[in-house]
Design an enzyme around this catalytic site. Structure first.
Site, mmCIF file in Angstrom:
data_model
loop_
_atom_site.group_PDB
_atom_site.id
_atom_site.type_symbol
_atom_site.label_atom_id
_atom_site.label_comp_id
_atom_site.label_asym_id
_atom_site.label_seq_id
_atom_site.Cartn_x
_atom_site.Cartn_y
_atom_site.Cartn_z
ATOM 1 N N HIS A 188 -18.360 7.170 52.314
ATOM 2 C CA HIS A 188 -19.776 7.177 51.919
ATOM 3 C C HIS A 188 -20.566 8.078 52.865
ATOM 4 O O HIS A 188 -21.323 8.945 52.432
ATOM 5 C CB HIS A 188 -20.351 5.757 51.934
ATOM 6 N N ASP A 212 -32.194 39.228 45.816
ATOM 7 C CA ASP A 212 -31.065 38.287 45.834
ATOM 8 C C ASP A 212 -30.785 37.940 47.285
ATOM 9 O O ASP A 212 -31.505 38.367 48.186
ATOM 10 C CB ASP A 212 -29.815 38.912 45.170
ATOM 11 N N TRP A 229 -17.604 7.497 59.647
ATOM 12 C CA TRP A 229 -17.846 8.922 59.417
ATOM 13 C C TRP A 229 -17.836 9.703 60.723
ATOM 14 O O TRP A 229 -17.721 10.925 60.736
ATOM 15 C CB TRP A 229 -19.152 9.146 58.651
ATOM 16 N N SER A 256 -17.880 26.955 54.971
ATOM 17 C CA SER A 256 -18.879 27.193 53.934
ATOM 18 C C SER A 256 -20.293 27.200 54.519
ATOM 19 O O SER A 256 -21.098 28.078 54.224
ATOM 20 C CB SER A 256 -18.743 26.118 52.856
ATOM 21 N N SER A 257 -20.571 26.224 55.381
ATOM 22 C CA SER A 257 -21.909 26.137 55.974
ATOM 23 C C SER A 257 -22.217 27.345 56.834
ATOM 24 O O SER A 257 -23.334 27.868 56.818
ATOM 25 C CB SER A 257 -22.024 24.898 56.868
ATOM 26 N N HIS A 313 -25.924 15.569 66.759
ATOM 27 C CA HIS A 313 -27.363 15.400 66.794
ATOM 28 C C HIS A 313 -28.124 16.566 66.184
ATOM 29 O O HIS A 313 -28.994 16.348 65.352
ATOM 30 C CB HIS A 313 -27.912 14.986 68.150
ATOM 31 N N GLU A 358 -27.074 18.242 63.881
ATOM 32 C CA GLU A 358 -26.820 18.019 62.458
ATOM 33 C C GLU A 358 -27.907 17.133 61.826
ATOM 34 O O GLU A 358 -28.338 17.367 60.693
ATOM 35 C CB GLU A 358 -25.437 17.373 62.299
ATOM 36 N N TYR A 408 -30.951 17.092 62.603
ATOM 37 C CA TYR A 408 -32.132 17.928 62.362
ATOM 38 C C TYR A 408 -31.861 18.989 61.313
ATOM 39 O O TYR A 408 -32.780 19.452 60.642
ATOM 40 C CB TYR A 408 -32.649 18.504 63.688
ATOM 41 N N SER A 452 -44.145 20.700 53.740
ATOM 42 C CA SER A 452 -45.221 21.597 54.168
ATOM 43 C C SER A 452 -45.617 22.587 53.074
ATOM 44 O O SER A 452 -46.654 23.244 53.177
ATOM 45 C CB SER A 452 -44.813 22.369 55.422
ATOM 46 N N HIS A 480 -27.644 10.214 73.447
ATOM 47 C CA HIS A 480 -28.367 8.972 73.119
ATOM 48 C C HIS A 480 -27.625 8.191 72.031
ATOM 49 O O HIS A 480 -27.979 7.065 71.745
ATOM 50 C CB HIS A 480 -29.832 9.235 72.739
ATOM 51 N N HIS A 481 -26.596 8.812 71.440
ATOM 52 C CA HIS A 481 -25.735 8.065 70.516
ATOM 53 C C HIS A 481 -24.685 7.272 71.283
ATOM 54 O O HIS A 481 -23.874 6.595 70.685
ATOM 55 C CB HIS A 481 -25.025 9.022 69.556
ATOM 56 N N THR A 511 -42.626 16.082 66.602
ATOM 57 C CA THR A 511 -42.547 15.417 65.308
ATOM 58 C C THR A 511 -43.901 14.804 64.954
ATOM 59 O O THR A 511 -44.361 14.885 63.818
ATOM 60 C CB THR A 511 -41.455 14.332 65.322
ATOM 61 N N LYS A 539 -46.306 17.312 63.633
ATOM 62 C CA LYS A 539 -46.111 17.606 62.212
ATOM 63 C C LYS A 539 -46.812 16.579 61.336
ATOM 64 O O LYS A 539 -47.511 16.933 60.381
ATOM 65 C CB LYS A 539 -44.611 17.639 61.880
ATOM 66 N N ARG A 557 -22.741 -3.255 62.456
ATOM 67 C CA ARG A 557 -22.459 -2.429 61.286
ATOM 68 C C ARG A 557 -20.944 -2.391 61.049
ATOM 69 O O ARG A 557 -20.170 -2.847 61.886
ATOM 70 C CB ARG A 557 -23.010 -1.016 61.484
#
Lengths: 524, 273
Positions: free
Chosen positions: A76, A105, A141, A168-169, A252, A254, A256, A267, A301-302, A327, A330, A449
């Site tokens: 998931h 293009d 994951w 790909s990315s 991390h 990722e 963002y 925006s 921090h993870h 943040t 914004k 979890r």
């Protein structure tokens, strides 16, 4: 007349049928394919989520055996992150970046085709891993070793899929960076670019920076599994915690990568429907850049519970809290954009306001998680699940819905059924909160979890959460219906269906012609 | 009232209902049983109040604007698009708030890390899927046992009624005396695990091949339950942690019994040889 016909025919010339899609180098076709792929993966990931919530509907083991349950949570996460959210943003970039900077293009049209067609391969690898001996990967994951060293073929398929997705990315990002830096219409300086383009430029740099790190990380895991290395195995002089450092150095930023383009979309939408220019354009750009830079120095921090020295914990706590500043800027800017505007509330605006509202709740729980003592309490509990679903579902996903409803008239040439679209918003909004708000409290009360069964004290809130999740899942079928209905027909959309829109794509006819901006527009 | 506002009201009512339900019930932190847990709890409450205040200010402004500055009530759009002063203010204020939040947290972090001079040291080893405990130092030194889930399988499968401590009960509790500084050393035998007892505000990953530690001092006797919180495979959900805090004399009694039992085991083994 014949000549005109001929020229026209030449312009739209492309193979028809399936070969149009296999061979295409057109940014619009590729964007469409990205979006459909993303939706298909969203359905698969959603199916897995429904399985998880069905098992957790009440205490005891009913539907999924623990091992299969772990595979469901693992896949998931992977499918939603790499298969649904990221390709959706790349699809939006493919469609919109050339239109918004006035380019004909993408810069590398053939590579664009290749970077899309890698995705279905990776998606198939992930899905089919359920059917190999040993089942799909079941280590979460984040696939921390040594647990991920224990799995079977499914883990190797996952590693290979991640390699492909990463390639790909990276190609997609290089394409976007090159397009933005080299193909803007004359007069469009960097500080005149639409915010969506800006946020994608910064996101693409982040992707190029961190995707190779993830590739290295999974390669080390692969060689640990099969070639006798011991990067992550203490018995051979390695360290399982090293994996977490490398993974989150990717992981991390990722986070963002999945939220900066969302900031860009919101925006665009909020000024359009407030009929007022975006407040603090340049501070928005600087805030996005600061968030991107800070995101590279907060990864541990993870890992506040792995046992870092106090100095390490404090550094990562301060750096993480600092992200709240740009943040916050914004959010204040969006509010100030709405302030004294002349607002209307079409579906994209509803999703954007919903985004700001719920993203701020996710931001608050983010600050709470940044505070080390509190994080140590909530780490690996449902509180964290609630936190990141508030930023990824009501954050990233809501912005994608907003973007689709914003640009769908331009893509299809038809207006969608606004009543149903609004219903989609309200049902999503309500069911999302029913599903995830309660999870904060489950986590605070001590529910870990990634467990298939729980003690009785958690029963009632889990049932509420499951009901919300089922409702949210079903609601997304309504989204599919609205989109298909809009593609097949509907009221003809004007070139500029939104009164307050100002960006370049609205100067084109609706639907946007197959080739656009062959002569660049001039920006004054 | 339009259907939209009815739905919005309904949504906020549901949110408010949940929150009030949760705060006044079992759905919040368990009652803190140590200094660290108390500090953590207090910092969380402070953080929640700050969040609430910011929430009211920001969304108060936004919803006022949504209500008043809409086209349908004939509001004409203004055309301002930046203000350096305002932008500096709303960068600086959050920064100050964050510094205020970081200050007490820093003190707690430093205190949490101070595992020096414990009264009792216990090693907790994570296995797939149970915990092993070895009392290494202090009163009870030499005691060693495994601690496994004791909930019957029939309850898991729904063939029996689930008990009060379903999935949170073990065959051998970790026993510690009240008011003493307990240092727990964590490690693991196979994969990552994590040792967590919410009431004490402690959580520490157990890493195979490495040693980490944590400490707590329990305020009062009682039984406190936690779980493994790092995914460790199939039965990750089935390795709870139960800490029983006893008065000093009862603890001494428990130690004596455990020692006698292990001596008996040793004797049997010796006779057998």
């Amino acid at each position: 007349m014949a000549v005109v016909q001929d020229v026209h025919g030449h312009h739209d010339h492309h193979p028809s049928g399936i070969m149009r899609w296999v061979m295409t180098t057109n940014h619009k076709d590729i964007g469409t394919m990205y979006l459909w792929f993303s939706f298909a993966m969203f359905m698969v990931g959603g199916f897995l989520a429904m399985g998880i919530r069905a098992e957790l509907f009440m205490p005891g083991i009913q539907i999924l055996e623990p091992q299969l349950f772990n595979s469901f949570t693992t896949l998931h996460g992977l499918i939603m992150v790499f298969g649904a959210i990221m390709p959706a943003f790349v699809g939006l970039a493919n469609w919109q970046v050339p239109l918004m900077v006035g380019a004909p293009d993408m810069a590398f049209a053939r590579m664009n085709n290749w970077s899309f067609w890698l995705l279905p391969v990776a998606g198939l690898l992930l899905i089919s891993s359920f059917f190999v001996p040993g089942g799909a990967a079941a280590g979460g994951w984040t696939f921390y070793p040594p647990l991920s060293a224990q799995g079977g073929l499914g883990v190797d398929m996952m590693i290979f899929a991640i390699h492909i997705l990463g390639a790909s990315s990276i190609m997609g990002s290089i394409n976007i960076i090159t397009t933005i830096l080299n193909m803007r219409a004359p007069g469009m300086t960097l500080m005149k670019m639409p915010l969506f383009v800006w946020t994608w430029l910064i996101t693409a740099y982040l992707l190029v920076l961190v995707m190779p790190v993830l590739a290295g990380c999974v390669t080390m895991l692969l060689t640990d599994r099969h070639f006798g290395t011991t990067f992550f195995n203490a018995a051979g002089g390695g360290d399982p915690v090293l994996f977490q450092h490398i993974f989150w150095f990717f992981g991390h930023p990722e986070v963002y990568i999945m939220i900066l383009p969302a900031f860009g979309i919101v925006s665009e939408i909020i000024p359009t429907f407030s009929r007022k220019p975006l407040f603090g354009y340049s501070s928005m750009v600087y805030a996005t850049a600061s968030i991107a830079i800070l995101s590279c120095v907060v990864w541990a921090h993870h890992m506040f519970t792995v046992g870092m020295p106090a100095v390490g914990q404090l550094f990562f706590m301060y750096a993480t809290m600092l992200i709240a500043v740009p943040t916050g800027v914004k959010v204040f800017n969006w509010t100030a954009t709405m302030w004294r505007g002349s607002m209307t509330f079409e579906t994209p605006m509803l999703f954007s306001i919903g985004f700001v509202f719920l993203f701020v709740i996710g931001g608050f729980s983010g600050v709470v998680c940044a505070i080390v003592p509190i994080d140590i309490q909530v780490q690996d509990t449902y509180y964290v699940i609630a936190h990141f679903h508030y930023v990824l579902v009501s954050g990233a996903l809501f912005s994608i819905f907003g973007a689709v409803y914003y640009w769908l008239p331009k893509w299809t040439g038809h207006m969608y059924d606004t009543k149903l679209a609004n219903l989609h918003f309200w049902l999503s909004m309500i069911f999302f909160n029913v599903a995830f708000f309660v999870q904060h409290f489950l986590g605070l009360a001590g529910m870990p979890r990634r467990i298939p069964d729980y003690s009785l004290q958690f029963a009632d809130f889990n049932m509420i959460s499951s009901i919300g999740a089922f409702g949210f899942g079903l609601t997304q079928l309504l989204f599919l219906y609205v989109v298909i209905k809009c593609i097949r027909g509907g009221e003809k959309a004007a070139d500029k269906p939104w009164e307050g829109a100002t960006t370049l794509e609205w100067t084109l006819p609706s639907p946007a012609p197959y080739h656009s901006f062959e002569t660049p527009p001039v920006i004054k | 009232m339009s259907s939209k506002s009815v739905m919005a009201l309904l949504g906020s009512a549901i949110l408010a209902f949940y929150s009030s339900m949760a705060f006044s019930s079992k759905y919040f932190h368990p009652e803190p049983q140590s200094v660290i847990a108390q500090e953590t709890y207090d910092q969380h409450i402070t953080a929640l109040w700050i969040c609430l205040a910011i929430f009211i200010v920001v969304f108060g402004a936004m919803f006022y604007s949504i209500l008043k500055h809409r086209k349908s009530v004939g509001h004409k759009a203004a055309n301002f698009h930046h203000s350096t002063v305002v932008e500096i203010i709303w960068t600086a204020i959050p920064l100050l708030i964050l510094i205020a939040m970081a200050f007490p947290a820093t003190r707690t972090v430093v205190a949490m890390k101070d595992t020096s001079q414990p009264d009792i040291t216990i090693k907790a080893t994570g296995y797939q899927w149970m915990w092993g405990y070895d009392y290494l130092q202090g009163e009870g030194e030499g005691i060693s046992f495994f601690s496994k889930l004791s909930t019957p399988v029939a309850q898991l499968e729904g063939k029996e009624t689930k008990g009060e401590n379903y999935l949170l009960e073990v065959d051998n509790n970790v026993v510690v005396p009240v008011g003493k500084k307990i240092r727990v050393i964590t490690t693991a035998n196979d994969v990552l695990h994590a040792w967590w007892v919410p009431a004490f505000g402690v959580k520490q990953d157990a890493i195979p091949g490495f040693i980490r530690d944590l400490w707590f001092t329990a305020n009062k006797p009682g039984i406190f339950r936690g779980q493994c919180v790092e995914l460790c495979g199939k039965d990750h959900g089935y390795m709870p942690i139960v800490v029983e805090v006893m008065e000093a004399d009862k603890y001494a009694q428990w130690v004596a019994e455990k020692k006698k039992a292990s001596a008996a085991v040793m004797n049997t083994a010796a006779v057998g040889n």
